[in-house]
Design a protein around this motif. Structure first.
Motif, PDB file in Angstrom:
ATOM      1  N   LEU A  41       0.826  -1.208   0.000  1.00 37.18           N
ATOM      2  CA  LEU A  41       0.000   0.000   0.000  1.00 37.18           C
ATOM      3  C   LEU A  41       0.860   1.257   0.000  1.00 37.18           C
ATOM      4  N   ASP A  42       2.017   1.202   0.702  1.00 40.27           N
ATOM      5  CA  ASP A  42       2.936   2.339   0.661  1.00 40.27           C
ATOM      6  C   ASP A  42       3.484   2.544  -0.750  1.00 40.27           C
ATOM      7  N   ASP A  43       3.786   1.435  -1.435  1.00 43.61           N
ATOM      8  CA  ASP A  43       4.261   1.555  -2.819  1.00 43.61           C
ATOM      9  C   ASP A  43       3.179   2.150  -3.720  1.00 43.61           C
ATOM     10  N   LEU A  44       1.926   1.752  -3.487  1.00 39.71           N
ATOM     11  CA  LEU A  44       0.823   2.298  -4.278  1.00 39.71           C
ATOM     12  C   LEU A  44       0.696   3.804  -4.091  1.00 39.71           C
ATOM     13  N   ALA A  45       0.758   4.258  -2.848  1.00 39.67           N
ATOM     14  CA  ALA A  45       0.594   5.687  -2.567  1.00 39.67           C
ATOM     15  C   ALA A  45       1.804   6.501  -2.994  1.00 39.67           C
ATOM     16  N   ALA A  46       2.980   5.846  -3.093  1.00 42.57           N
ATOM     17  CA  ALA A  46       4.197   6.592  -3.376  1.00 42.57           C
ATOM     18  C   ALA A  46       4.413   6.874  -4.859  1.00 42.57           C
ATOM     19  N   GLY A  47       3.921   6.028  -5.753  1.00 44.03           N
ATOM     20  CA  GLY A  47       4.269   6.232  -7.154  1.00 44.03           C
ATOM     21  C   GLY A  47       3.175   5.837  -8.107  1.00 44.03           C
ATOM     22  N   PRO A  48       3.414   6.022  -9.357  1.00 40.27           N
ATOM     23  CA  PRO A  48       2.369   5.745 -10.362  1.00 40.27           C
ATOM     24  C   PRO A  48       2.199   4.275 -10.685  1.00 40.27           C
ATOM     25  N   SER A  49       3.184   3.447 -10.285  1.00 35.93           N
ATOM     26  CA  SER A  49       3.096   2.029 -10.639  1.00 35.93           C
ATOM     27  C   SER A  49       2.101   1.312  -9.756  1.00 35.93           C
ATOM     28  N   LEU A  50       1.677   0.155 -10.218  1.00 29.48           N
ATOM     29  CA  LEU A  50       0.716  -0.664  -9.486  1.00 29.48           C
ATOM     30  C   LEU A  50       1.415  -1.955  -9.059  1.00 29.48           C
ATOM     31  N   PRO A  51       1.561  -2.226  -7.747  1.00 26.60           N
ATOM     32  CA  PRO A  51       2.180  -3.493  -7.308  1.00 26.60           C
ATOM     33  C   PRO A  51       1.434  -4.683  -7.899  1.00 26.60           C
ATOM     34  N   VAL A  52       2.210  -5.760  -8.149  1.00 24.13           N
ATOM     35  CA  VAL A  52       1.624  -6.922  -8.813  1.00 24.13           C
ATOM     36  C   VAL A  52       0.541  -7.576  -7.960  1.00 24.13           C
ATOM     37  N   GLU A  53       0.604  -7.417  -6.646  1.00 26.46           N
ATOM     38  CA  GLU A  53      -0.391  -8.036  -5.790  1.00 26.46           C
ATOM     39  C   GLU A  53      -1.714  -7.270  -5.784  1.00 26.46           C
ATOM     40  N   ILE A  54      -1.743  -6.053  -6.347  1.00 23.73           N
ATOM     41  CA  ILE A  54      -2.973  -5.256  -6.394  1.00 23.73           C
ATOM     42  C   ILE A  54      -3.543  -5.350  -7.801  1.00 23.73           C
ATOM     43  N   GLU A  55      -4.800  -5.793  -7.909  1.00 25.69           N
ATOM     44  CA  GLU A  55      -5.434  -5.959  -9.214  1.00 25.69           C
ATOM     45  C   GLU A  55      -5.910  -4.621  -9.768  1.00 25.69           C
ATOM     46  N   ARG A 107     -12.639 -12.546  -2.801  1.00 29.43           N
ATOM     47  CA  ARG A 107     -12.365 -11.147  -3.075  1.00 29.43           C
ATOM     48  C   ARG A 107     -11.835 -10.490  -1.815  1.00 29.43           C
ATOM     49  N   ALA A 108     -10.938  -9.543  -1.983  1.00 27.10           N
ATOM     50  CA  ALA A 108     -10.367  -8.832  -0.852  1.00 27.10           C
ATOM     51  C   ALA A 108     -10.142  -7.392  -1.255  1.00 27.10           C
ATOM     52  N   GLY A 109     -10.573  -6.484  -0.423  1.00 32.56           N
ATOM     53  CA  GLY A 109     -10.404  -5.068  -0.707  1.00 32.56           C
ATOM     54  C   GLY A 109      -9.972  -4.311   0.522  1.00 32.56           C
ATOM     55  N   THR A 110      -9.391  -3.126   0.289  1.00 29.40           N
ATOM     56  CA  THR A 110      -8.921  -2.277   1.368  1.00 29.40           C
ATOM     57  C   THR A 110      -9.253  -0.830   1.055  1.00 29.40           C
ATOM     58  N   TRP A 111      -9.680  -0.124   2.064  1.00 32.72           N
ATOM     59  CA  TRP A 111      -9.962   1.309   1.923  1.00 32.72           C
ATOM     60  C   TRP A 111      -8.974   2.078   2.774  1.00 32.72           C
ATOM     61  N   LEU A 112      -8.204   2.995   2.132  1.00 27.98           N
ATOM     62  CA  LEU A 112      -7.273   3.869   2.822  1.00 27.98           C
ATOM     63  C   LEU A 112      -7.898   5.250   2.909  1.00 27.98           C
ATOM     64  N   PRO A 113      -8.457   5.611   4.058  1.00 32.29           N
ATOM     65  CA  PRO A 113      -9.176   6.882   4.128  1.00 32.29           C
ATOM     66  C   PRO A 113      -8.276   8.109   3.972  1.00 32.29           C
ATOM     67  N   GLY A 114      -6.995   7.992   4.365  1.00 35.94           N
ATOM     68  CA  GLY A 114      -6.114   9.163   4.246  1.00 35.94           C
ATOM     69  C   GLY A 114      -5.936   9.621   2.810  1.00 35.94           C
ATOM     70  N   PRO A 115      -5.246   8.831   2.002  1.00 38.26           N
ATOM     71  CA  PRO A 115      -5.097   9.214   0.591  1.00 38.26           C
ATOM     72  C   PRO A 115      -6.354   8.951  -0.226  1.00 38.26           C
ATOM     73  N   GLY A 116      -7.313   8.195   0.308  1.00 38.06           N
ATOM     74  CA  GLY A 116      -8.558   7.945  -0.399  1.00 38.06           C
ATOM     75  C   GLY A 116      -8.483   6.876  -1.446  1.00 38.06           C
ATOM     76  N   TRP A 117      -7.700   5.845  -1.230  1.00 33.88           N
ATOM     77  CA  TRP A 117      -7.565   4.752  -2.188  1.00 33.88           C
ATOM     78  C   TRP A 117      -8.500   3.610  -1.842  1.00 33.88           C
ATOM     79  N   LEU A 118      -9.214   3.126  -2.839  1.00 32.18           N
ATOM     80  CA  LEU A 118      -9.934   1.864  -2.764  1.00 32.18           C
ATOM     81  C   LEU A 118      -9.125   0.835  -3.533  1.00 32.18           C
ATOM     82  N   VAL A 119      -8.760  -0.254  -2.847  1.00 26.07           N
ATOM     83  CA  VAL A 119      -7.825  -1.217  -3.427  1.00 26.07           C
ATOM     84  C   VAL A 119      -8.507  -2.570  -3.539  1.00 26.07           C
ATOM     85  N   GLN A 120      -8.394  -3.184  -4.706  1.00 23.44           N
ATOM     86  CA  GLN A 120      -8.845  -4.561  -4.913  1.00 23.44           C
ATOM     87  C   GLN A 120      -7.612  -5.418  -5.135  1.00 23.44           C
TER      88      GLN A 120
END
Length: 472
Positions: A61-75, A128-141
């Motif tokens: 999740l830190d990698d997601l918030a830090a840059g434009p790339s999408l980690p392989v574990e995040i769909e 299915r598994a999802g995560t909501w990061l309220p700070g940066p506002g990311w919905l992650v699948q």
């Protein structure tokens, strides 16, 4: 000898009681304690596994918030601001699915302006598994297969590196009876992977069972040993108390006899001195009083010296180096010359045979002289008028042997008891009995220089045998 402290038997009994109780308690509860310890170890490993997976999720999740790339574990991922999608990755223009909005609602931080669908319209969430990061506002699948390969399986391998344990991932469709592992601990993972469980068990259950049996057997053996220690301690304690009681009783009797023995010569001494002080005595009366003074003074001195020697030997036994060694033949001849007048005055005849006495033989002078004096004094007291006393010296393999015998009434059925402290012969008469220490001191002295003394029944009379050791 000096008596051991009463503290040690008591400590031995207390130690035996404590060890026995502790061993029995451990033997009774060791299996449950070991199983609980095994479960605690497995629980600790499961907790560490959950920590590794949670840390891996946070890193993605830190990698997601830090840059434009999408980690392989995040769909797919959507970033929302004021209810509108402002950025999406991997979504290709698709809005967030309704079940992911439900994840945000469930986590009590729904995106502003995004109304989750009713529960009846939600699809199954098993895979299915999802995560909501309220700070940066990311919905992650999350991509669960990729997450399993890249994060969960390496964590399982790391935690299961110890060959004693096995860690397994339990998915919703996993049948536990097919795992071929007895789970000691099982727990769900943290959200968003809470539909997965991890289980930890022992890789070799047979080794654990044998270990439990061995542990129980060792504890039962320890309990048995503690019980034997307790029984032995109690037995020794009881014996010691009984022996101490008997010794105290005998010592009281001896003190009473010793007091009586000292009172008699002291009274004679006092009477003789008073008679001498009055004066006007004939020469014969004066000689008689002086003879009484000399004889009774010698009797008192001998009794006191034996008492002091016994008390000294109780605390510090003598050794061969403390004695002065002299030729045995000369010491025996001198002691016999001193004792001969007393024997003749008592009506006893003395027969001496020192033909086999080797000139080079030596013996502790004072101990040998005391031995002859004691044995001949006993013969003078108990053999009876007209008896014959024999002193003979013979060779033996190591040293020489001194034999003193008489033709008196004998020693009774238990000659060995004469050498016990405070004991006297069965034929000891009132007024003629000694302190009961002479033979005990002789046995103690000879044992510490390597010799021995013993009593035997003669035919007739008494027979004492003294083995004189060679000088070291």
């Amino acid at each position: 000898m000096k008596e051991p402290s009463h503290r040690w038997p008591a400590l031995a009994v207390a130690s035996g009681l404590v060890l026995t109780a502790l061993s029995l308690a451990l033997a009774a509860y060791s299996k449950d304690l070991t199983k609980e310890a095994a479960r605690a170890e497995c629980a600790a490993r499961a907790s560490y596994l959950g920590f590794l997976i949670q840390r891996g999720l946070e890193a993605r999740l830190d990698d997601l918030a830090a840059g434009p790339s999408l980690p392989v574990e995040i769909e797919r991922a959507w970033r929302l601001s004021e209810g509108a999608v402002v950025e999406q990755r991997g979504a290709e223009g698709q809005p967030p699915p309704a079940w992911l909005a439900e994840v945000a609602r469930f986590e009590r931080a729904p995106p502003p302006g995004l109304r989750p669908l009713p529960l009846s319209e939600q699809g199954p969430r098993g895979l299915r598994a999802g995560t909501w990061l309220p700070g940066p506002g990311w919905l992650v699948q999350w991509d669960l297969p990729a997450l399993k390969r890249a994060l969960v399986e390496p964590a399982l391998s790391e935690v299961g590196a110890d060959a004693r344990y096995r860690c397994v991932l339990i998915e919703p469709d996993t049948r536990r009876e097919e795992l071929e592992l007895k789970l000691r601990f099982e727990t769900p993972l943290f959200p968003p992977l809470s539909s997965w469980n991890v289980g930890v068990g022992y890789a070799d259950e047979s080794a654990l069972r044998w270990g439990l049996r061995l542990q129980t057997a060792v504890l039962y053996l320890l309990a048995l040993g503690s019980s034997l220690l307790l029984v032995t301690s109690l037995t020794l304690f009881a014996r010691r108390e009984r022996r101490a009681s008997l010794q105290a009783q005998v010592r009281e009797q001896f003190l009473a006899r010793a007091t009586h023995e000292l009172q008699t010569p002291l009274a004679l001494l006092r009477a003789s001195v008073e008679t001498l002080q009055r004066g006007s005595l004939s020469d014969s009366d004066r000689e008689r009083c002086l003879g009484i003074v000399g004889r009774e003074e010698e009797r008192v001195t001998r009794t006191v010296r034996r008492l002091l020697r016994y008390l000294r030997w109780e605390s510090a036994p003598p050794t061969g180096e403390l004695w002065r060694w002299e030729p045995a033949c000369e010491v025996i001849a001198s002691a016999l010359d001193d004792a001969r007048p007393g024997l003749e005055a008592a009506g006893l005849s003395l027969e001496v045979d020192l033909a086999e006495c080797p000139p080079e033989a030596e013996a502790p002078c004072e101990l040998l002289r005391d031995t002859l004096s004691e044995l001949l004094a006993n013969a003078r007291k108990h053999a009876g008028e007209g008896a014959q006393v024999s002193v003979r010296l013979t060779r033996r393999e190591a040293g020489v042997r001194l034999i003193v015998s008489d033709t008196g009434p004998g020693l009774g059925p238990n000659p060995g008891a004469l050498f016990e402290p405070w004991k006297q012969g069965e034929g000891a008469e009132e007024g003629r009995a000694g302190s009961g220490l002479g033979l005990a001191l002789l046995r103690e002295g000879w044992s510490h220089v390597g010799g021995a003394i013993r009593a035997e029944a003669g035919d007739p009379g008494a027979r004492f045998v003294v083995d004189l050791p060679p000088r070291a």
